[in-house]
Design a protein around this motif. Structure first.
Motif, PDB file in Angstrom:
ATOM      1  N   PRO A 135      48.134  28.584  36.707  1.00  0.00           N
ATOM      2  CA  PRO A 135      46.460  29.629  37.442  1.00  0.00           C
ATOM      3  C   PRO A 135      46.566  30.596  37.946  1.00  0.00           C
ATOM      4  CG  PRO A 135      47.017  27.290  37.960  1.00  0.00           C
ATOM      5  CD  PRO A 135      47.636  27.872  37.109  1.00  0.00           C
ATOM      6  N   ILE A 136      45.756  31.874  37.738  1.00  0.00           N
ATOM      7  CA  ILE A 136      45.745  32.568  38.600  1.00  0.00           C
ATOM      8  C   ILE A 136      46.047  33.127  40.010  1.00  0.00           C
ATOM      9  CG2 ILE A 136      44.202  35.401  39.514  1.00  0.00           C
ATOM     10  CD1 ILE A 136      42.575  34.819  36.442  1.00  0.00           C
ATOM     11  N   ASN A 137      46.685  33.900  40.624  1.00  0.00           N
ATOM     12  CA  ASN A 137      47.151  34.555  42.027  1.00  0.00           C
ATOM     13  C   ASN A 137      46.059  35.245  42.722  1.00  0.00           C
ATOM     14  OD1 ASN A 137      48.437  34.753  44.564  1.00  0.00           O
ATOM     15  ND2 ASN A 137      50.921  35.223  43.336  1.00  0.00           N
ATOM     16  N   TYR A 138      44.896  34.823  42.826  1.00  0.00           N
ATOM     17  CA  TYR A 138      44.033  35.720  43.583  1.00  0.00           C
ATOM     18  C   TYR A 138      44.675  36.406  44.837  1.00  0.00           C
ATOM     19  CZ  TYR A 138      40.659  33.877  40.408  1.00  0.00           C
ATOM     20  OH  TYR A 138      39.897  33.392  38.468  1.00  0.00           O
ATOM     21  N   VAL A 139      44.557  35.522  45.282  1.00  0.00           N
ATOM     22  CA  VAL A 139      45.492  36.157  46.705  1.00  0.00           C
ATOM     23  C   VAL A 139      46.375  37.545  46.280  1.00  0.00           C
ATOM     24  CG1 VAL A 139      46.942  35.972  48.844  1.00  0.00           C
ATOM     25  CG2 VAL A 139      45.692  34.360  47.858  1.00  0.00           C
ATOM     26  N   GLU A 140      47.107  37.501  45.572  1.00  0.00           N
ATOM     27  CA  GLU A 140      47.573  38.510  45.104  1.00  0.00           C
ATOM     28  C   GLU A 140      46.612  39.824  44.215  1.00  0.00           C
ATOM     29  OE1 GLU A 140      51.940  38.200  43.681  1.00  0.00           O
ATOM     30  OE2 GLU A 140      51.443  39.157  42.070  1.00  0.00           O
ATOM     31  N   ALA A 141      46.168  39.180  43.452  1.00  0.00           N
ATOM     32  CA  ALA A 141      45.237  39.982  42.982  1.00  0.00           C
ATOM     33  C   ALA A 141      44.340  40.834  42.640  1.00  0.00           C
ATOM     34  CB  ALA A 141      44.977  39.126  41.041  1.00  0.00           C
ATOM     35  N   LEU A 142      43.339  40.041  44.308  1.00  0.00           N
ATOM     36  CA  LEU A 142      42.455  40.559  45.115  1.00  0.00           C
ATOM     37  C   LEU A 142      43.006  41.890  45.977  1.00  0.00           C
ATOM     38  CD1 LEU A 142      40.112  37.284  45.636  1.00  0.00           C
ATOM     39  CD2 LEU A 142      39.863  39.587  44.887  1.00  0.00           C
TER      40      LEU A 142
END
Lengths: 162, 84
Positions: free
Chosen positions: A3-10
């Protein structure tokens, strides 16, 4: 794939644009209601935060921040009569078929087939974009939304964040 | 808030880390692109199965904060969407 790490990416993405780190909500526990009646007797509503608006209304601001707008969607609305304005995700599939993010046709079919009792009178689209004023959500917008669900006799809410 | 009012909720999510943090009462996580919470366009079968799985969680889940992983993979590789 993982899964995409959204916290880091955002945080990386919006940090590079000069925004402070987003204060993600972290909950250690969650409440749970047991309905005590079968799903086939339940009234079901939907909520999406995907910037979905009926063509009779102005579109959402695709770059919205702190937009607490919440639209009512009538339960007999045609899935062809919507537009999507949201810069925060790729909605090309959902524009082609609204059911990808807001499955109003599929929910109506489940009601027709007797899987659920009924589709609620009102379905919902709102809280799109980036909302920083969490306190307003908790103290104002969310309780007001829950009151509307209660008015409609909703037993189950399916939420699709986007 | 809805749960306290007697309304059972299911979050059909495409962000696993975000969902783990927020911990909705019941979450169905799909490792699909954001905006494809119920699958691809015109895939009525998949859309229906996802919706039915979410509804089944109403009866199945006995502990608040339960997250279930949808087992079917998205057919293509996808990445974080950096916006338009």
């Amino acid at each position: 794939m993982k899964p995409i790490n959204y916290v880091e990416a955002l945080n990386s993405h919006y940090g590079s644009l000069g925004f402070p780190p987003y204060q993600w909500t972290v909950n250690e526990t969650a409440p749970l209601t047991r309905l005590g009646k079968p799903i086939e007797n339940c009234t079901v509503s939907l909520l999406t935060s995907g910037g979905v608006s009926h063509c009779s209304l102005p579109g959402f601001n695709p770059d919205a921040r702190n937009d607490h707008r919440l639209d009512t969607v009538q339960n007999d609305a045609s899935s062809a009569d919507f537009e999507i304005n949201d810069s925060y995700y790729n909605h090309s599939d959902a524009e082609s078929d609204l059911n990808c993010v807001f499955p109003i046709d599929r929910l109506r079919e489940l009601a027709e087939d007797g899987v659920i009792g009924s589709v609620a009178t009102r379905l919902w689209s709102g809280f799109m974009g980036r909302i920083y004023n969490r306190t307003k959500v908790i103290q104002e917008s969310a309780p007001a939304f829950v009151e509307k669900l209660k008015e409609d006799g909703v037993d189950i809410l399916i939420a699709a964040p986007a | 808030m809805a749960e306290e009012a007697g309304i059972a909720t299911v979050c059909v999510s495409t962000g696993r880390d975000l969902t783990e943090q927020v911990k909705p009462p019941r979450s169905l996580f799909l490792n699909y692109p954001m905006g494809n919470n119920f699958g691809g366009p015109d895939d009525l079968d998949l859309q229906t199965r996802i919706l039915r799985r979410a509804l089944a969680m109403i009866d199945d889940v006995t502990v608040g904060g339960t997250l279930i992983d949808w087992e079917e993979a998205w057919p293509k590789k996808f990445e974080y969407f950096r916006g338009k």
